[in-house]
Write a protein that holds these residues in place. Structure first.
Motif, PDB file in Angstrom:
ATOM      1  N   LYS B  37       0.877  -1.291   0.043  1.00 33.17           N
ATOM      2  CA  LYS B  37      -0.318  -0.244  -0.236  1.00 33.17           C
ATOM      3  C   LYS B  37       0.535   1.176  -0.003  1.00 33.17           C
ATOM      4  O   LYS B  37       0.813   1.846  -0.387  1.00 33.17           O
ATOM      5  CB  LYS B  37      -0.865  -0.122   0.969  1.00 33.17           C
ATOM      6  CG  LYS B  37      -1.612  -1.059   1.513  1.00 33.17           C
ATOM      7  CD  LYS B  37      -2.805  -1.067   2.406  1.00 33.17           C
ATOM      8  CE  LYS B  37      -2.140  -0.619   4.014  1.00 33.17           C
ATOM      9  NZ  LYS B  37      -0.972  -2.479   4.209  1.00 33.17           N
TER      10      LYS B  37
ATOM     11  N   SER C  61       7.785  -2.387   5.784  1.00 33.04           N
ATOM     12  CA  SER C  61       6.949  -1.518   5.562  1.00 33.04           C
ATOM     13  C   SER C  61       6.524  -1.236   6.876  1.00 33.04           C
ATOM     14  O   SER C  61       7.487  -1.634   8.511  1.00 33.04           O
ATOM     15  CB  SER C  61       4.969  -2.482   5.036  1.00 33.04           C
ATOM     16  OG  SER C  61       4.654  -3.013   6.539  1.00 33.04           O
ATOM     17  N   GLY C  63       3.889  -1.997   9.201  1.00 30.25           N
ATOM     18  CA  GLY C  63       3.717  -3.087  10.211  1.00 30.25           C
ATOM     19  C   GLY C  63       4.765  -3.996  10.342  1.00 30.25           C
ATOM     20  O   GLY C  63       4.749  -4.630  11.663  1.00 30.25           O
TER      21      GLY C  63
HETATM   22  N1  LIG Z   1      12.463  -2.503  -4.790  1.00 31.31           N
HETATM   23  C1  LIG Z   1      11.521  -3.636  -4.095  1.00 31.31           C
HETATM   24  N2  LIG Z   1      11.886  -5.179  -4.406  1.00 31.31           N
HETATM   25  C2  LIG Z   1      10.809  -6.011  -4.294  1.00 31.31           C
HETATM   26  N3  LIG Z   1      10.249  -5.513  -2.473  1.00 31.31           N
HETATM   27  C3  LIG Z   1      10.642  -4.326  -1.900  1.00 31.31           C
HETATM   28  C4  LIG Z   1      11.221  -3.507  -3.146  1.00 31.31           C
HETATM   29  N4  LIG Z   1      11.216  -2.387  -1.734  1.00 31.31           N
HETATM   30  C5  LIG Z   1      10.159  -2.972  -1.219  1.00 31.31           C
HETATM   31  N5  LIG Z   1      10.268  -3.086  -0.977  1.00 31.31           N
HETATM   32  C6  LIG Z   1       9.220  -4.553   0.072  1.00 31.31           C
HETATM   33  O1  LIG Z   1       7.592  -3.666  -0.203  1.00 31.31           O
HETATM   34  C7  LIG Z   1       7.230  -4.398   1.103  1.00 31.31           C
HETATM   35  C8  LIG Z   1       6.989  -3.001   1.881  1.00 31.31           C
HETATM   36  O2  LIG Z   1       5.533  -2.002   1.166  1.00 31.31           O
HETATM   37  P1  LIG Z   1       4.539  -1.478   1.450  1.00 31.31           P
HETATM   38  O3  LIG Z   1       5.284  -0.351   2.344  1.00 31.31           O
HETATM   39  O4  LIG Z   1       4.183  -0.869   0.979  1.00 31.31           O
HETATM   40  O5  LIG Z   1       3.402  -2.372   2.795  1.00 31.31           O
HETATM   41  P2  LIG Z   1       2.266  -1.775   3.198  1.00 31.31           P
HETATM   42  O6  LIG Z   1       1.329  -1.924   2.615  1.00 31.31           O
HETATM   43  O7  LIG Z   1       2.294  -0.474   3.539  1.00 31.31           O
HETATM   44  O8  LIG Z   1       2.422  -2.604   4.631  1.00 31.31           O
HETATM   45  P3  LIG Z   1       1.223  -1.506   6.813  1.00 31.31           P
HETATM   46  O9  LIG Z   1       0.422  -1.939   6.409  1.00 31.31           O
HETATM   47  O10 LIG Z   1       2.751  -2.495   7.354  1.00 31.31           O
HETATM   48  O11 LIG Z   1       2.080  -0.802   6.191  1.00 31.31           O
HETATM   49  C9  LIG Z   1       8.434  -4.526   2.415  1.00 31.31           C
HETATM   50  O12 LIG Z   1       8.698  -5.604   2.411  1.00 31.31           O
HETATM   51  C10 LIG Z   1       9.519  -4.378   1.188  1.00 31.31           C
HETATM   52  O13 LIG Z   1      10.405  -5.282   1.888  1.00 31.31           O
END
Ligand SMILES: Nc1ncnc2c1ncn2[C@@H]1O[C@H](COP(=O)(O)OP(=O)(O)OP(=O)(O)O)[C@@H](O)[C@H]1O
Ligand SMILES: Nc1ncnc2c1ncn2[C@@H]1O[C@H](COP(=O)(O)OP(=O)(O)OP(=O)(O)O)[C@@H](O)[C@H]1O
Ligand SMILES: [Mg+2]
Ligand SMILES: [Mg+2]
Lengths: 162, 168, 162, 168
Positions: B37, C61, C63
């Protein structure tokens, strides 16, 4: 220029004074210039939730701080509505009644500004006209699906497949 | 200038070409922890010209390119495109005549970023100018990152001034 | 002394390696010394949620970061259980399935350590044996009442009287 | 050394003498925004010897004394007392013989803080020593403040070492 900045400051301060009590159900807030000359002075926030004494923002609680910051950001918006606004879990520290007032305000402002908001909170999900679900059925790979509110609530329950 | 569509490919966890349609004024984004997200918000700030890798939680700008997962290999290119409805002609300068504005940024592992507006190759400066003063720059008040909301009012008085100047 | 610190480091690292997969339902994590000599080196955290590539904690992320930090704090606890542990809304960034795994772990550890936790989350409230409600019937003045889960949920709804 | 009772008077929003009994191992604290939940945590850290006002969200240490509200006048003294069950005799040094340990801190507007253990006037140092190495100092890992959880792992490597030394 000086007049422009002074105008902006006055307008934002006036808006802040209107939006803060709407979000808190009372109380008052304003901006304060730290110096004489607007062109080189900083800006401080004074906020007084309903029934409390006026305090510097450091004494405020987690939820009160978040709500005060939302009031300030939305004041900047009223002045100069950006094409859209993106909010990432700004409702996380809020209790239910503050979340409801926040949603009321976002709904009112959505007449002029488009909102995209990330949330885990059921009350905030309910104000969305469209819900975009992000999942990771395949580990480490994000996919997007259209969801309704029931599915959205279930998604938060769904662990990312181990 | 409403946002009507986001297209991502190879950007962080959005390795497959993904389109997100946003027809309405109130769009909720939901899903479990770590599913991607906040990566959507990073994608928007990246297209708008963000030039600091740490502001996108990376160490180098190449960290925005999909880096592989349990089953997938890393890819070599990240691309994000935002589509705006400009039927009211509110975009500034030469772009006001177009009914739709599409802003794109592309990055290869071994190269520099390139920016496009309606498929015309432009400079980063042109993208910044397109949104100047609308509160929509890479780090302006219209995009609030996760965990940042309370830090806005805890900011030093000089930093709060920056927000005000952006709105002026 | 050097042996003591090395012992503590090894123990915490082992515990961290056990608790992280329990909280995430898989994956792995470990501590890394930034220098050769333990007496003057810093400590870095490497964490790999299930199905993802190993990453520095900055890419995680919101969380995932909170849950990794909880695993680390609880590892320190396992080594040297303090008389009690106080947690202030550590579950705020967690989705439901991570909140459930967090509660499972707290319940297990409560055999040795007393937990006092502040929360707005219904799932976390349900694990409490005793719920302490803090209200402000009189503006600006806190009072404490015993509540059950129904009342606790209503409290979050109740605005602080304007 | 389980915590059995907290007694607050004149501390932040707890202007009236308030007792919180904590008989069980799993105690949940709930209530609307701004009602005083985090103030309870501040009270515990204050009794355990916290000497920096900013760590308790204040500008000076007098900021912990009730400062008035819509209807009430400010008071002149803040007092917090923690009661522990020490029936297993785990408290260190001379205190191991007591079945209950009560730690208190009192502050007047115009004076210094005074510390008590089982109603005996002691120095701040004695309170710190009582909990030394148990992870329960004013800023150790056993008390996680609001919003701090993620900052623990974002801390610089040297700061993470501090936590490890506390557990050693
Ligand atoms: N270049 C990349 N290639 C692969 N994965 C990546 C890359 N950059 C970030 N990630 C992965 O993306 C994930 C983070 O996603 P994100 O921060 O969007 O989560 P979120 O849906 O916002 O979660 P939350 O509800 O915990 O905030 C991490 O697990 C990270 O390892
Ligand atoms: N010395 C004092 N005298 C009177 N009121 C005070 C004093 N110090 C802090 N406060 C008030 O305490 C309130 C903050 O309480 P606290 O941080 O405990 O809320 P909370 O219950 O944790 O809320 P949240 O759920 O938003 O985190 C503020 O409104 C502040 O004005
Ligand atoms: Mg996120
Ligand atoms: Mg709080």
């Amino acid at each position: 220029t000086r007049e422009q900045l002074q105008d902006t400051y006055n307008n934002v301060n006036r808006q802040f004074g209107i939006l803060f009590p709407q979000l808190f159900g009372g109380g008052e807030a304003r901006l304060i210039l730290t110096g004489e000359e607007i062109l080189d002075s900083g800006i401080q926030v004074m906020a007084q939730p309903p029934g409390k004494k006026n305090s510097t923002i450091h004494l405020l609680s987690g939820g009160e701080k978040a709500l005060t910051a939302i009031a300030l950001v939305f004041s900047l918006f009223q002045l100069n509505p950006a094409p859209f606004c993106m909010l990432d879990e700004v409702d996380a520290p809020l209790d239910d009644s503050n979340t409801e007032r926040f949603c009321e305000m976002v709904k009112r402002m959505s007449a002029q500004t488009q909102f995209l908001f990330i949330t885990h909170n059921k009350i905030t999900m309910e104000m969305a006209r469209q819900l975009v679900g992000v999942t990771m059925q395949e580990q480490g790979v994000s996919r997007v699906v259209e969801v309704d509110i029931e599915e959205a609530l279930r998604m938060s329950d769904e662990a990312v497949p181990a | 200038m409403r946002l009507t569509k986001l297209k991502l490919a190879g950007f962080k966890t959005f390795v497959d070409p993904t389109s997100i349609l946003t027809p309405g004024q109130l769009v909720g984004v939901v899903g479990p922890n770590g599913c991607g997200k906040s990566n959507v918000i990073d994608a928007v700030r990246w297209v708008l010209g963000e030039s600091k890798a740490t502001a996108l939680r990376g160490e180098s700008m190449q960290d925005v390119i999909f880096n592989g997962s349990g089953q997938r290999k890393p890819v070599g290119r990240a691309s994000v495109e935002l589509h705006f409805d400009n039927s009211q002609g509110r975009a500034s300068g030469q772009w006001s005549q177009y009914a739709e504005i599409a802003v794109k940024r592309v990055l290869d592992r071994d190269g520099e970023s390139s920016y496009y507006i309606n498929n015309l190759h432009v400079r980063r400066r042109d993208v910044i100018d397109l949104f100047m003063g609308t509160g929509l720059g890479p780090r302006a008040y219209a995009i609030i990152e996760q965990g940042m909301i309370s830090r806005i009012i805890e900011a030093k008085p000089e930093e709060l001034r920056f927000f005000l100047e952006e709105a002026a």
